[in-house]
Structures are given as structure tokens and as C-alpha cells.
Scaffold this motif. Structure first.
Motif: not given
Length: 409
Positions: A40-44
């Protein structure tokens, strides 16, 4: 009509900056929850499993609280983590050390509430007694904690955070840049025997213990964790299936009549129901016995007849009986059984084939012994919505009752 004066830049309203979203505490998230939060925080998604493992090891294997110290993560990724997350454990307000080496921590959690945590050293090892609730609902008449009203349940992060702060104080984390310590652990056992009834906070307790048992983190064996319950019968099967830890039962009486007085939950789940649930407990065997805790109260539950009734009551259950000399506190109506009476009781139990160790009182001089825990500041009872708001927790579901409708428990 008079024309309105022109709006100058100085007179224009200044748009309010939207508040930054609250950062989420990583302590207390299970592995699936941690992975989902990182995505959710942008980690692929392709990297999420690897990142989850890396962050997990930094938190629970190395005890790191600063993202900048997570040196196997790129600087820009560490910056992303700092933007979205925090690493927080409860605050130690006071630390008291007994003459026998027992340490008691007064710990502050969200909302300003306080709980107590106790570390009991023994021959280079030690047992950490942690809390699951602020206060308690059970009102067991011999227990000091039971005189404090329930304020709220602890979160999983606040429960596992007690283990982490104790490891801080004991210096049990590995030194930066070095492999995890392999010597005898100072915290070798964890017991959920502090403030509160763990099975009335099942989900948070389960998640905290799964984190504690994870092999890539704190890595404490399930056989080194003991959950003590006063007998919340419906949750006992779940404890075996979803946690799998050792089980201790606060018994303290051998008849429903007396146990109704000492341990009021017995009125809801009497002895016959409790013992039936224990006989069906998963993993029950001679090597993984149930512990029955029995506080010795002078002239109340310490007769030879009580001892004989006890061994008949638990017949067929692989068990040991911990006999606990009562730990007195101001205003209590009970006294500790005389030592020769405790030994006579233990002898009857032992001859019936059950281990019956007499627990050595520890930390009495700092009110850290069994049954003495009670936070220094008692909070007035608040409704569950105020408590949730203070702690930053989701608002509980509101229950609307029809007029004259019975309460459902």
C-alpha cells in the motif's frame, strides 16, 4: 450600488494545507499485514515478500527502531518507509528492581493508560510476565489487579512491545553489525499472566504471540509461552488451534460453590464445562501438560479434603499443579496459608502422581508478585468510544437495542 473593493493578494484567503496522513506503527503487524502495508505504501508486489522479510528481521531479530539503520535497504526506500510508518513500543515510565533481582516496569500505552510488566530472573535465564488488558473484568477476590476496572484491551503491538522493551532494558538485542546472539537467552519464557484476561482479547494476543514465535524474529518456541486463563471456555479450543502455546488455568478452588466466590467467571463456565474443554485441548500429552494454578488461602481452600478433591477433579488430564503462596496486598480479606499446611497439601497431590511445585514468591517488596499487579494510576471508567478515540483505534460497532429487548452475551 457601491462597488466591492478589489481583492488584493494580501486579502485572499490562504488555503489550508491538508494534514499529513498518520503514519502506521509497524510493531504488531503480522507478516501478511506487514506485506500488505508495504504494498500500500508503494512497494512493488514482486519485491513485497523480500521487503517484508528484511523489515521483519530488523524489527524483531535486531531490535532496530530507526529506518536509517536498515542498511540492506536502499536510501530512497528507507525514506519511503519513514514517510509512511513508525516503529514504536510502549514507554517505560518507571522501573523498579526487587532485592531478589525481579524487575517491574510501569509501562504507558496510547491514551496515557498504564500496565505493568515483570521480569523474573532465574539461573541466567528469566521469565517475562506480560499484560493483555488495562485492568480486568474478572474481579477475582484475591487478586489485586481485579480491583482495577477494565479500561481497554491492548493491541498486538502493545503486547509484543512489552517483550521488546524488556529486551531493550536487558540488553538482549545483538550489537549492530553482528549476528544474533546464540547464548542462553535472558528472556527464555513469556507468560501471559500479567494484567487482564488474555482470552477476552484473543485476536490481539494471538497475533502478538505469532510474532513472538516467528523463527526469523524473536523466535521463542511455543512451548516457552504460557497463556493463563481463568476459564473462558469458548476460547480454549481456539487457543490450541491458532496459537498452540502452553496453557495454565487459574483454578484456586475444587467446588463450584467456592470457585463462584473466588473466580466469578465460574458462574458462567462452571468446573464441569472447564474440565471438559481442557480434556479436549489440542497437543495435550505428558510432555505438554496443562498447568493448574492454585493460590493457597488460609482456611479457605487449603485443607487435606481440598487436596484430595483436586486430584479427583483433574483425573485423566496430563497436568502439574503450581501451588502459589498467597501474596498479600493492602485491604485484602485473605491470608497466606501456613507453610506446613502448603507442604501437606503438596504432599497429597504429589503422592497422587502430579508434580506439585510450590512457587517461591518473587518481587513481593515491589508488589510484583503473582496477583499483586495493578497500575499506579487508575482511570475512571469511560465508554468504549472514548477509549477507542484516545488510543487511535477504530470505533467499535454501536449496538442498538429494541425497547425491552434482552441483553445478549
Amino acid at each position: 450600488m457601491t462597488a466591492s473593493p478589489p481583492i488584493t493578494p494580501e486579502a485572499m484567503p490562504i488555503p489550508r494545507k491538508a494534514p499529513a496522513p498518520a503514519r502506521r506503527n509497524l510493531v504488531g503487524l503480522t507478516r501478511p499485514q506487514l506485506r500488505a502495508a508495504l504494498i500500500e505504501a508503494g512497494t512493488p508486489e514482486k519485491q513485497a515478500k523480500m521487503r517484508e522479510t528484511q523489515v521483519w528481521q530488523w524489527l524483531y531479530q535486531k531490535g532496530v527502531r530507526d529506518f536509517d539503520q536498515m542498511t540492506n535497504l536502499a536510501k530512497d526506500y528507507r525514506a519511503r518507509l519513514k514517510e509512511h510508518f513508525t516503529i514504536e513500543v510502549p514507554e517505560v515510565v518507571a522501573r523498579t528492581v526487587s532485592a531478589d533481582g525481579t524487575r517491574k516496569y510501569l509501562v504507558r500505552i496510547a491514551g496515557g493508560h498504564e500496565v505493568e510488566v515483570v521480569y523474573i530472573p532465574e539461573d541466567g535465564r528469566g521469565t517475562l510476565c506480560i499484560s493483555s488488558q488495562v485492568g480486568c473484568t474478572l474481579t477475582c477476590t484475591f487478586c489485586h489487579t481485579g480491583t482495577q476496572r477494565l479500561v481497554r484491551n491492548l493491541t498486538a503491538g502493545e503486547i509484543v512491545g512489552q517483550i521488546m522493551l524488556a529486551r531493550d532494558d536487558l540488553g538482549e538485542w545483538p550489537e549492530p553489525g553482528r549476528a544474533p546472539k546464540d547464548e542462553t537467552r535472558l528472556i527464555s519464557n513469556v507468560v501471559l499472566m500479567g494484567m487482564g484476561e488474555p482470552l477476552y482479547n484473543f485476536d490481539a494476543v494471538r497475533d502478538a504471540m505469532l510474532i513472538t514465535m516467528d523463527g526469523e524474529g524473536i523466535s521463542l518456541s511455543r512451548r516457552r509461552i504460557t497463556l493463563s486463563t481463568s476459564g473462558v471456555v469458548p476460547e480454549i479450543p481456539r487457543t490450541g488451534a491458532e496459537i498452540g502455546c502452553m496453557l495454565a488455568i487459574s483454578l484456586h478452588a475444587t467446588t463450584d460453590e467456592l470457585r463462584n466466590q473466588l473466580v466469578p467467571i465460574n458462574r458462567k463456565y462452571p468446573l464441569a464445562q472447564l474440565l471438559e474443554a481442557l480434556r479436549a485441548y489440542p497437543k495435550l500429552s505428558n510432555s505438554e501438560r496443562i498447568t493448574f494454578e492454585y493460590v493457597m488461602l488460609k482456611g479457605v481452600n487449603d485443607s487435606d479434603e481440598d487436596a484430595r478433591r483436586l486430584v479427583k477433579l483433574i483425573a485423566g488430564i496430563p497436568a502439574k499443579i503450581n501451588l502459589i503462596p498467597f501474596n498479600e496486598w493492602p485491604g485484602v480479606p485473605y491470608e497466606r496459608s501456613d507453610w506446613d499446611r502448603i507442604e501437606a497439601f503438596a504432599d497429597i497431590v504429589h503422592k497422587a502422581g502430579y508434580a506439585s511445585p510450590i512457587r517461591t514468591p518473587r518481587g513481593e517488596d515491589i508488589m510484583a508478585a503473582c496477583g499483586q499487579l495493578k497500575s499506579a494510576t487508575e482511570r475512571a471508567r469511560k465508554n468504549r468510544f472514548e477509549i477507542a478515540a484516545e488510543a487511535g483505534l477504530p470505533q467499535p460497532e454501536r449496538i442498538v437495542r429494541r425497547p425491552n429487548a434482552p441483553d445478549v452475551h
